[in-house]
Design a protein around this motif. Sequence first.
Motif, PDB file in Angstrom:
ATOM      1  N   GLN A  62      45.346  48.786  34.395  1.00 36.52           N
ATOM      2  CA  GLN A  62      44.109  48.004  34.311  1.00 36.52           C
ATOM      3  C   GLN A  62      44.397  46.515  34.487  1.00 36.52           C
ATOM      4  O   GLN A  62      43.681  45.814  35.208  1.00 36.52           O
ATOM      5  N   MET A  63      45.448  46.026  33.848  1.00 36.00           N
ATOM      6  CA  MET A  63      45.785  44.609  33.945  1.00 36.00           C
ATOM      7  C   MET A  63      46.234  44.242  35.358  1.00 36.00           C
ATOM      8  O   MET A  63      45.914  43.163  35.869  1.00 36.00           O
ATOM      9  N   VAL A  64      46.981  45.128  36.010  1.00 34.19           N
ATOM     10  CA  VAL A  64      47.375  44.886  37.400  1.00 34.19           C
ATOM     11  C   VAL A  64      46.141  44.763  38.279  1.00 34.19           C
ATOM     12  O   VAL A  64      46.039  43.869  39.135  1.00 34.19           O
ATOM     13  N   LEU A  65      45.157  45.650  38.071  1.00 34.44           N
ATOM     14  CA  LEU A  65      43.941  45.626  38.886  1.00 34.44           C
ATOM     15  C   LEU A  65      43.073  44.406  38.572  1.00 34.44           C
ATOM     16  O   LEU A  65      42.450  43.834  39.472  1.00 34.44           O
ATOM     17  N   VAL A  66      43.000  44.013  37.290  1.00 32.12           N
ATOM     18  CA  VAL A  66      42.263  42.794  36.937  1.00 32.12           C
ATOM     19  C   VAL A  66      42.859  41.602  37.669  1.00 32.12           C
ATOM     20  O   VAL A  66      42.144  40.790  38.275  1.00 32.12           O
ATOM     21  N   LEU A  67      44.181  41.512  37.624  1.00 28.09           N
ATOM     22  CA  LEU A  67      44.862  40.394  38.274  1.00 28.09           C
ATOM     23  C   LEU A  67      44.686  40.439  39.791  1.00 28.09           C
ATOM     24  O   LEU A  67      44.332  39.441  40.419  1.00 28.09           O
ATOM     25  N   MET A  68      44.909  41.598  40.393  1.00 28.33           N
ATOM     26  CA  MET A  68      44.846  41.711  41.844  1.00 28.33           C
ATOM     27  C   MET A  68      43.438  41.489  42.379  1.00 28.33           C
ATOM     28  O   MET A  68      43.227  40.701  43.311  1.00 28.33           O
ATOM     29  N   ILE A 300      53.830  42.174  34.824  1.00 31.95           N
ATOM     30  CA  ILE A 300      53.101  43.206  34.082  1.00 31.95           C
ATOM     31  C   ILE A 300      53.766  44.560  34.263  1.00 31.95           C
ATOM     32  O   ILE A 300      53.971  45.318  33.303  1.00 31.95           O
ATOM     33  N   ILE A 301      54.113  44.873  35.492  1.00 30.48           N
ATOM     34  CA  ILE A 301      54.648  46.192  35.817  1.00 30.48           C
ATOM     35  C   ILE A 301      55.964  46.464  35.099  1.00 30.48           C
ATOM     36  O   ILE A 301      56.185  47.564  34.565  1.00 30.48           O
TER      37      ILE A 301
END
Length: 439
Positions: A62-68, A300-301
Amino acid sequence: MEAITNFSVRVVQRYLPSAYVLALILTAVVFVLGIVVTDQSPMDMASYWGGGFSKLFKFGMQMVLVLMTGYVLAMTPIMQKVFTGLTGLAGNWRQAIIITIVTSFICYYLNWGFGMVAGAILAREMGRRVKVHFPLIVAAAYGGELVRGPSSSIPLVIATPDHFMEEAIGIVPVTETLYAPWNIFLTIALLALLIIFFMFQKQPAQIDQLKISDEDIDTEVELDRSTMSPSDWIENSRIPTLFLGLLVAVYLMGQVIDKGFSINLNTVILIFLGLGLLLHKSPQAYQVAAAKAIGAARGIIIQFPLYAGIAGMMTQSDLVGQFSEAIISVATPTSFPLLTFLSAGLVNFFIPSGGGQWAIQGPIMMQAAHALGADPAQTIMAFTWGDGWTNQIQPFWALPLLGVAGLSARDIMGYLLIWLLISGAAICGTFVVLAAMAG
């Protein structure tokens, strides 16, 4: 204050390890504490770590997608014009600081995921368009992350019927927690302190300004349409992204009609995704922007699973329980909210997840509050503020912002360490005054 801040910046830049190495150090510290304090075996601690390792996979994605998706939205031509307008309001670096702080603080208050990306991107644009020390303005953008607004999970859970602690403490409405007069005053006071603190910093003699040109964020690909194949035409047509963007918009409108307006991480992702699709001119332009954005998510990853493992060791070994009970043993009805704030802040450094920390530590603290006769609403907000307070020096939550900015934790933590002390004094002072008034 300026001298203290400069000293803090120098010390942090010299001695603070990278965020990844810090996560490794915290892993080792908790591993040893579990063995020494709770008499767990090394095999047990390794088992707890492995059991927790995958717990944040969903949240991490979710955080990766928020950032991207937020990063890609920021690279659309229309958003670049918005940023140009905002940065045009800043006649000097202090005005740039104020605009960045107020904007990011409001966004954090509405939703921390939205604030994380919005604040980082605005700081990035200020850093490349205004002559301002870039680490300073990025730290200013992150300083508002501690604010607890309507997306704060703990007060919302406690105000919801049938929550897991209802039998013990009942339902505590948000009018007694988030929207209590004292909490609103504290929120406004923290915004004022944040502005004052960063406004009166002195920029270094050698200003580290972000060097990004307009060409570096250009996502448009020039093609000779007379020689385009059918596949090239589709990839550079507005139709596919327009369709998917409208599909997202229709879905979100349906959710608002059926369930009312509410923002969570999934909603933020969909809003960013839909707007990015609608505002980019083609699938090709969107993919170019995404390729530039995805590298920002590497922290994050690789680090979120490490913190999940740390949380697994903290909870399964009962380190959290023993620490909470030690705090309770010295508390009084008047000191309990203050001690709750400090203990939540310390545990948050090892379990940087408000909901997860509350599920483990919350029942212990609320049971003690009931036994001591402490105010439950103040205890809840003390825990909530403590959970956000040490985020200022916990790289876990700064990773999305640092990814967008292209900085390391040591670049901003010197400023944030002093802000941690200032904000902590303001919050502690509030609970001391509340205790005195109750007494």
